[in-house]
Write a protein that holds these residues in place. Sequence first.
Motif, PDB file in Angstrom:
ATOM      1  N   TYR A  54       0.781  -1.261   0.150  1.00 43.78           N
ATOM      2  CA  TYR A  54       0.077   0.082   0.008  1.00 43.78           C
ATOM      3  C   TYR A  54       0.777   1.426  -0.020  1.00 43.78           C
ATOM      4  O   TYR A  54       2.104   1.292   0.365  1.00 43.78           O
ATOM      5  CB  TYR A  54      -0.811  -0.116   1.221  1.00 43.78           C
ATOM      6  N   TYR A  55       0.239   2.473  -0.405  1.00 39.56           N
ATOM      7  CA  TYR A  55       1.053   3.710  -0.676  1.00 39.56           C
ATOM      8  C   TYR A  55      -0.017   4.780  -0.314  1.00 39.56           C
ATOM      9  O   TYR A  55      -1.050   4.699  -0.439  1.00 39.56           O
ATOM     10  CB  TYR A  55       1.696   3.928  -1.799  1.00 39.56           C
ATOM     11  N   THR A  56       0.699   5.904   0.295  1.00 48.25           N
ATOM     12  CA  THR A  56      -0.300   6.908   0.746  1.00 48.25           C
ATOM     13  C   THR A  56      -0.487   7.920  -0.196  1.00 48.25           C
ATOM     14  O   THR A  56       0.952   8.284  -1.011  1.00 48.25           O
ATOM     15  CB  THR A  56       0.148   7.535   2.223  1.00 48.25           C
ATOM     16  N   ILE A  57      -1.323   9.007  -0.271  1.00 48.24           N
ATOM     17  CA  ILE A  57      -1.361   9.874  -1.394  1.00 48.24           C
ATOM     18  C   ILE A  57      -1.824  11.155  -0.602  1.00 48.24           C
ATOM     19  O   ILE A  57      -2.568  11.061   0.460  1.00 48.24           O
ATOM     20  CB  ILE A  57      -2.227   9.498  -2.538  1.00 48.24           C
ATOM     21  N   ASP A  58      -1.633  12.307  -1.207  1.00 46.85           N
ATOM     22  CA  ASP A  58      -2.486  13.478  -0.455  1.00 46.85           C
ATOM     23  C   ASP A  58      -3.580  14.063  -1.076  1.00 46.85           C
ATOM     24  O   ASP A  58      -4.074  13.175  -2.053  1.00 46.85           O
ATOM     25  CB  ASP A  58      -1.168  14.589  -0.566  1.00 46.85           C
ATOM     26  N   PHE A  59      -4.320  14.896  -0.481  1.00 44.80           N
ATOM     27  CA  PHE A  59      -5.450  15.126  -0.932  1.00 44.80           C
ATOM     28  C   PHE A  59      -5.579  15.833  -2.288  1.00 44.80           C
ATOM     29  O   PHE A  59      -6.283  15.588  -3.104  1.00 44.80           O
ATOM     30  CB  PHE A  59      -6.247  16.328   0.110  1.00 44.80           C
ATOM     31  N   SER A  60      -4.621  16.529  -2.614  1.00 47.40           N
ATOM     32  CA  SER A  60      -4.541  17.008  -4.039  1.00 47.40           C
ATOM     33  C   SER A  60      -4.380  16.054  -5.078  1.00 47.40           C
ATOM     34  O   SER A  60      -5.200  16.068  -5.878  1.00 47.40           O
ATOM     35  CB  SER A  60      -3.397  17.951  -4.358  1.00 47.40           C
ATOM     36  N   THR A  61      -3.926  14.925  -4.748  1.00 48.49           N
ATOM     37  CA  THR A  61      -3.724  13.716  -5.530  1.00 48.49           C
ATOM     38  C   THR A  61      -5.148  13.070  -5.667  1.00 48.49           C
ATOM     39  O   THR A  61      -5.638  12.521  -6.547  1.00 48.49           O
ATOM     40  CB  THR A  61      -2.551  12.590  -5.370  1.00 48.49           C
ATOM     41  N   LYS A 100     -15.067  17.960   4.442  1.00 50.40           N
ATOM     42  CA  LYS A 100     -15.932  17.290   5.626  1.00 50.40           C
ATOM     43  C   LYS A 100     -15.727  15.920   5.377  1.00 50.40           C
ATOM     44  O   LYS A 100     -15.834  15.540   4.300  1.00 50.40           O
ATOM     45  CB  LYS A 100     -17.225  17.968   5.564  1.00 50.40           C
ATOM     46  N   PHE A 101     -15.851  15.145   6.425  1.00 46.40           N
ATOM     47  CA  PHE A 101     -16.209  13.775   6.233  1.00 46.40           C
ATOM     48  C   PHE A 101     -17.307  13.017   6.983  1.00 46.40           C
ATOM     49  O   PHE A 101     -17.847  13.681   7.733  1.00 46.40           O
ATOM     50  CB  PHE A 101     -14.880  12.971   7.019  1.00 46.40           C
ATOM     51  N   THR A 102     -17.694  11.865   6.391  1.00 44.60           N
ATOM     52  CA  THR A 102     -18.977  11.151   7.171  1.00 44.60           C
ATOM     53  C   THR A 102     -18.193  10.171   7.646  1.00 44.60           C
ATOM     54  O   THR A 102     -17.408   8.960   6.997  1.00 44.60           O
ATOM     55  CB  THR A 102     -19.870  10.734   6.128  1.00 44.60           C
ATOM     56  N   ASN A 103     -18.044   9.781   8.828  1.00 43.24           N
ATOM     57  CA  ASN A 103     -17.378   8.749   9.587  1.00 43.24           C
ATOM     58  C   ASN A 103     -18.278   7.429   9.648  1.00 43.24           C
ATOM     59  O   ASN A 103     -18.594   7.270  10.741  1.00 43.24           O
ATOM     60  CB  ASN A 103     -16.695   9.322  11.112  1.00 43.24           C
ATOM     61  N   ASN A 104     -18.329   6.902   8.644  1.00 42.53           N
ATOM     62  CA  ASN A 104     -19.355   5.636   8.574  1.00 42.53           C
ATOM     63  C   ASN A 104     -18.554   4.475   8.152  1.00 42.53           C
ATOM     64  O   ASN A 104     -19.299   3.390   7.774  1.00 42.53           O
ATOM     65  CB  ASN A 104     -20.255   6.168   7.306  1.00 42.53           C
ATOM     66  N   ASN A 105     -17.222   4.212   8.313  1.00 41.47           N
ATOM     67  CA  ASN A 105     -16.642   2.929   7.951  1.00 41.47           C
ATOM     68  C   ASN A 105     -16.864   2.640   6.690  1.00 41.47           C
ATOM     69  O   ASN A 105     -17.088   1.484   6.557  1.00 41.47           O
ATOM     70  CB  ASN A 105     -16.902   2.042   9.231  1.00 41.47           C
ATOM     71  N   SER A 106     -16.706   3.301   5.708  1.00 45.69           N
ATOM     72  CA  SER A 106     -17.067   2.936   4.360  1.00 45.69           C
ATOM     73  C   SER A 106     -15.863   3.553   3.490  1.00 45.69           C
ATOM     74  O   SER A 106     -15.249   4.723   3.858  1.00 45.69           O
ATOM     75  CB  SER A 106     -18.442   3.470   3.877  1.00 45.69           C
ATOM     76  N   THR A 107     -15.801   2.916   2.514  1.00 46.55           N
ATOM     77  CA  THR A 107     -14.594   3.438   1.377  1.00 46.55           C
ATOM     78  C   THR A 107     -15.047   4.648   0.377  1.00 46.55           C
ATOM     79  O   THR A 107     -16.189   4.883   0.533  1.00 46.55           O
ATOM     80  CB  THR A 107     -14.191   2.490   0.891  1.00 46.55           C
ATOM     81  N   THR A 108     -14.428   4.960  -0.311  1.00 47.56           N
ATOM     82  CA  THR A 108     -14.721   5.967  -1.541  1.00 47.56           C
ATOM     83  C   THR A 108     -14.476   5.592  -2.660  1.00 47.56           C
ATOM     84  O   THR A 108     -13.493   4.520  -3.068  1.00 47.56           O
ATOM     85  CB  THR A 108     -13.922   7.496  -1.142  1.00 47.56           C
ATOM     86  N   ASN A 109     -15.086   5.856  -3.750  1.00 47.89           N
ATOM     87  CA  ASN A 109     -14.760   5.664  -5.004  1.00 47.89           C
ATOM     88  C   ASN A 109     -15.061   6.949  -5.938  1.00 47.89           C
ATOM     89  O   ASN A 109     -15.450   8.018  -5.721  1.00 47.89           O
ATOM     90  CB  ASN A 109     -15.792   4.560  -5.504  1.00 47.89           C
ATOM     91  N   LYS A 110     -15.283   6.570  -7.322  1.00 49.33           N
ATOM     92  CA  LYS A 110     -15.167   7.670  -8.208  1.00 49.33           C
ATOM     93  C   LYS A 110     -16.483   8.552  -8.148  1.00 49.33           C
ATOM     94  O   LYS A 110     -16.658   9.491  -8.734  1.00 49.33           O
ATOM     95  CB  LYS A 110     -15.013   7.227  -9.577  1.00 49.33           C
ATOM     96  N   GLU A 111     -17.588   7.764  -7.604  1.00 50.86           N
ATOM     97  CA  GLU A 111     -18.901   8.439  -7.534  1.00 50.86           C
ATOM     98  C   GLU A 111     -19.086   9.241  -6.096  1.00 50.86           C
ATOM     99  O   GLU A 111     -20.048   9.920  -5.861  1.00 50.86           O
ATOM    100  CB  GLU A 111     -19.919   7.618  -7.472  1.00 50.86           C
ATOM    101  N   SER A 112     -17.909   9.374  -5.208  1.00 46.13           N
ATOM    102  CA  SER A 112     -17.894   9.834  -3.996  1.00 46.13           C
ATOM    103  C   SER A 112     -18.195  11.455  -4.266  1.00 46.13           C
ATOM    104  O   SER A 112     -17.746  11.817  -5.131  1.00 46.13           O
ATOM    105  CB  SER A 112     -16.748   9.489  -3.424  1.00 46.13           C
ATOM    106  N   ASN A 113     -18.814  12.118  -3.268  1.00 50.14           N
ATOM    107  CA  ASN A 113     -18.704  13.490  -3.147  1.00 50.14           C
ATOM    108  C   ASN A 113     -17.589  14.175  -2.292  1.00 50.14           C
ATOM    109  O   ASN A 113     -17.471  14.038  -1.168  1.00 50.14           O
ATOM    110  CB  ASN A 113     -20.282  13.771  -2.266  1.00 50.14           C
ATOM    111  N   LEU A 114     -16.975  14.774  -3.031  1.00 47.89           N
ATOM    112  CA  LEU A 114     -15.908  15.819  -2.499  1.00 47.89           C
ATOM    113  C   LEU A 114     -16.332  16.632  -1.334  1.00 47.89           C
ATOM    114  O   LEU A 114     -15.434  16.651  -0.611  1.00 47.89           O
ATOM    115  CB  LEU A 114     -15.244  16.447  -3.463  1.00 47.89           C
TER     116      LEU A 114
END
Length: 547
Positions: A212-219, A266-280
């Motif tokens: 695994y590798y980490t990315i920043d928010f701009s990426t 802002k984050f929703t702390n719902n223990n779920s992942t994000t994908n290309k349909e996620s709301n920034l």
Amino acid sequence: GIIISIIICFILILFSGTIFIYKDLSKKNYLKNIKSHYNTYVTTNKEGKIYKKSKGKYIKYGKISKNFDLTLEKVTIKNTNQQYFKVKDEDYYVYYKDISKNKNGNKNEMPNNYLVFNKNIKTKKTTKFISNNKYIEINKSYELPIQYVDDNNYYVSYLNNIYAIKKDETIEIIDKENTKENEANHISIIDYSNTSTDKLKEQLDYLKNEGYYTIDFSTYKEWLKSNIRLKDKAIVLTYDKENEEILNNIKNYNFDIILTTDSGIKFTNNNSTTNKESNLENLNRYIIKSSTNLDDFKKICNGEKIIEPVTVNTKGLPNIDSKATSIAVINYHFFYDSSLGEGCNENICLDTKKFREQLQFLKDNGYRTLKIEEFRAWMYGEIDLPARSVLLTIDDGALGTGKHNGNKLIPILEEYDMYATLFLIAGWWDKNNYISDHLDVESHTFDMHTGNLCSTESRGAQLLCSTKEQVLTDLKKSIDILGKSTAFCFPFYAYNNSAIESVKEVGFKLAFIGGNEKATRSVDKYKIPRYPIYDSTSLNQFINMIK
């Protein structure tokens, strides 16, 4: 006379020799000057031309800006005719006076964790490569893989560098299998704000060993906009407050962690992942706790939903002190009272006797009927709600829902001290017919609740057949009338991407459809499912919906 002739001959011989020596020195200096401009890596020292060799001559083939870096083909310069140097791996040349040596090299490659797109661009007769106001323009068509994109440019690898090519209508896009490497189709955002370091090393070891590798928010933002492709196993590590011990541990593994107070997200702390349909504007996030075991951590990295167990009582109902991980949204339409001899010929009507039975069950079992703002805040992770929560919704505003058309809904809600949300067709009925502290009134369009208008869309819904301008005008009218834009309900449960974008654009925070399943924080906030209630729905079926 003979002596004079001898002297003159001697002078001529001496002069000729001097000229020869001068020419030879001049030629050597000229060659030395040419050589002084040559190097493997060079930079243009002025705006100039590039040349193509044709029939022994060098003719203009394009132009190049000042300070443009180039790599030249290796060559041994032996004579002064070698005034044009060939660019490595290309079929054009630069003039020696237009360049200077560059000892630093010219390589600037794509970031390691980016994946090339499986698409190429093909330019027309002229191609202009641009980087930081520097450019090279070549009278040639190129077909090159797309490395990444932004709003205005395609980025390609050329001459060991990444260059932009401006988007325009002349560029052709060609499907091409440039890589078979796995792409990241989800990215888990993991928060370490509320954990100890007891299990941190075990988790970081897992990340390191599994690649695994980490990315920043701009990426991350560029990935979310599909401007870049990332290799599989990208993650984002965050914390909401600085913790020197956690920070140092993570840095020891060459991972990065982001302080979210600086991110503006802002984050929703719902223990779920994000994908290309996620709301920034509101991103799903996993919360690591001291109780998070390695098996759960592996699921987190894999993008799986982590559901904290809700304990239930002997009736199968959530215990009173449990927090909601999902909430049933119930959908009603029309109400009638059979005891008064009333009837209804549609299956989405409900006898008030059954409605009372349902509300009585909620009341007897300690359920909380939500106001729409409470539900919105829960969906966005701003508040927690008890597991025994339910959202009651009513569509349209017709039979039995208003004070002018039977007045069944509001008196019953007030009698049981429960709350509901009416999605009103704002242009059809006066909102003043629905005034009650127990009823929120939100939009069901102004005047687009008409079907059978387009055969290709669900039930021919007018909302899906109209232009974007018409839809926006209608939605804004409903907002102006109702004075609210918290939630929207799609007529006939029908939606498409264009309709969703319009709903977002005018400012709605939630939108509801059908679906017969509970709402969770991880579902699309503009496709929130509901359970439709029919005249045939039994009390047991209703109980199973909310359980």
